[in-house]
Design a protein around this motif. Structure first.
Motif, PDB file in Angstrom:
ATOM      1  N   VAL A 265     -37.407 -19.405  57.543  1.00 53.07           N
ATOM      2  CA  VAL A 265     -38.537 -19.854  58.348  1.00 53.07           C
ATOM      3  C   VAL A 265     -39.665 -18.821  58.295  1.00 53.07           C
ATOM      4  O   VAL A 265     -40.837 -19.167  58.148  1.00 53.07           O
ATOM      5  N   MET A 266     -39.331 -17.553  58.395  1.00 52.48           N
ATOM      6  CA  MET A 266     -40.355 -16.506  58.350  1.00 52.48           C
ATOM      7  C   MET A 266     -40.995 -16.420  56.970  1.00 52.48           C
ATOM      8  O   MET A 266     -42.198 -16.157  56.856  1.00 52.48           O
ATOM      9  N   ASP A 267     -40.225 -16.650  55.909  1.00 54.50           N
ATOM     10  CA  ASP A 267     -40.798 -16.678  54.562  1.00 54.50           C
ATOM     11  C   ASP A 267     -41.816 -17.811  54.435  1.00 54.50           C
ATOM     12  O   ASP A 267     -42.890 -17.636  53.859  1.00 54.50           O
ATOM     13  N   GLU A 268     -41.466 -18.975  54.971  1.00 57.03           N
ATOM     14  CA  GLU A 268     -42.393 -20.105  54.958  1.00 57.03           C
ATOM     15  C   GLU A 268     -43.640 -19.788  55.781  1.00 57.03           C
ATOM     16  O   GLU A 268     -44.750 -20.154  55.405  1.00 57.03           O
ATOM     17  N   ALA A 269     -43.466 -19.106  56.905  1.00 58.21           N
ATOM     18  CA  ALA A 269     -44.597 -18.738  57.751  1.00 58.21           C
ATOM     19  C   ALA A 269     -45.534 -17.785  57.021  1.00 58.21           C
ATOM     20  O   ALA A 269     -46.755 -17.849  57.205  1.00 58.21           O
ATOM     21  N   ALA A 270     -44.997 -16.915  56.183  1.00 61.90           N
ATOM     22  CA  ALA A 270     -45.837 -15.993  55.416  1.00 61.90           C
ATOM     23  C   ALA A 270     -46.744 -16.766  54.459  1.00 61.90           C
ATOM     24  O   ALA A 270     -47.919 -16.407  54.275  1.00 61.90           O
ATOM     25  N   THR A 271     -46.224 -17.836  53.882  1.00 61.38           N
ATOM     26  CA  THR A 271     -47.035 -18.683  52.999  1.00 61.38           C
ATOM     27  C   THR A 271     -48.159 -19.352  53.780  1.00 61.38           C
ATOM     28  O   THR A 271     -49.309 -19.392  53.331  1.00 61.38           O
ATOM     29  N   VAL A 272     -47.838 -19.867  54.957  1.00 61.12           N
ATOM     30  CA  VAL A 272     -48.845 -20.496  55.813  1.00 61.12           C
ATOM     31  C   VAL A 272     -49.882 -19.461  56.234  1.00 61.12           C
ATOM     32  O   VAL A 272     -51.090 -19.733  56.243  1.00 61.12           O
ATOM     33  N   LYS A 273     -49.441 -18.258  56.574  1.00 60.59           N
ATOM     34  CA  LYS A 273     -50.375 -17.196  56.968  1.00 60.59           C
ATOM     35  C   LYS A 273     -51.348 -16.901  55.846  1.00 60.59           C
ATOM     36  O   LYS A 273     -52.558 -16.748  56.084  1.00 60.59           O
ATOM     37  N   ASP A 274     -50.868 -16.833  54.617  1.00 58.95           N
ATOM     38  CA  ASP A 274     -51.757 -16.602  53.474  1.00 58.95           C
ATOM     39  C   ASP A 274     -52.808 -17.705  53.369  1.00 58.95           C
ATOM     40  O   ASP A 274     -53.987 -17.437  53.125  1.00 58.95           O
ATOM     41  N   GLU A 275     -52.375 -18.949  53.563  1.00 56.54           N
ATOM     42  CA  GLU A 275     -53.295 -20.090  53.524  1.00 56.54           C
ATOM     43  C   GLU A 275     -54.353 -19.971  54.618  1.00 56.54           C
ATOM     44  O   GLU A 275     -55.550 -20.169  54.379  1.00 56.54           O
ATOM     45  N   LEU A 276     -53.914 -19.631  55.831  1.00 56.13           N
ATOM     46  CA  LEU A 276     -54.852 -19.496  56.948  1.00 56.13           C
ATOM     47  C   LEU A 276     -55.768 -18.286  56.777  1.00 56.13           C
ATOM     48  O   LEU A 276     -56.945 -18.341  57.140  1.00 56.13           O
ATOM     49  N   ASP A 277     -55.240 -17.188  56.234  1.00 55.08           N
ATOM     50  CA  ASP A 277     -56.085 -16.017  55.954  1.00 55.08           C
ATOM     51  C   ASP A 277     -57.208 -16.382  54.987  1.00 55.08           C
ATOM     52  O   ASP A 277     -58.358 -15.952  55.166  1.00 55.08           O
TER      53      ASP A 277
END
Length: 142
Positions: free
Chosen positions: A57-69
């Motif tokens: 879940v945290m790995d997936e969140a890192a991908t989303v964070k990159d998108e939002l950044d």
């Protein structure tokens, strides 16, 4: 002026993409509006067996964070990205809205819980308990 600072909740769904689009349109009209882009990581686990699930879940969140950044960097507004972790997405969104002193929350709703066919359980809880304006982006329509 729509708002002085808005929080946009994003979960990767089509309605949350629409919420981002709405926020970007509002922000484009007034670069003085601050923006907080949030993604909620819902943690269910306890014990060693669930630790692997949390890691995924945290790995997936890192991908989303990159998108939002990337989105935050493309906006003319002052924008921050926050990843919220916990077991109650609505409470996390509302707590973040209070901490960030926002006056508008924009989020999507799939209508899969809460008020059937209208609001999902998370969007319903945010609308019900929010002291600030909440705009709901729904699937479909222009």
């Amino acid at each position: 002026m729509w708002s002085r600072k808005m929080l946009v909740a994003y979960d990767g769904s089509a309605p949350s993409h629409k919420a981002l689009d709405i926020a970007a349109d509002i922000a484009e009209k007034d670069p003085s509006i601050g923006i907080v882009l949030v993604h909620v990581v819902r943690l269910f686990s306890s014990g060693a067996a669930a630790a692997g699930i949390d890691t995924v879940v945290m790995d997936e969140a890192a991908t989303v964070k990159d998108e939002l950044d990337a989105l935050a960097a493309s906006l003319p507004n002052c924008a921050a990205v926050r990843i919220l972790k916990g077991s109650s997405p609505a409470a996390l969104i509302l707590d973040c809205a209070e901490e960030e002193d926002v006056d508008l929350i924009i989020m999507g709703s799939r209508g899969k819980g809460g008020v059937k066919g209208y609001l999902g359980s998370v969007s319903y809880a945010v609308v019900k308990d929010s002291p600030v304006t909440v705009m709901i982006a729904k699937e479909g329509g222009a």
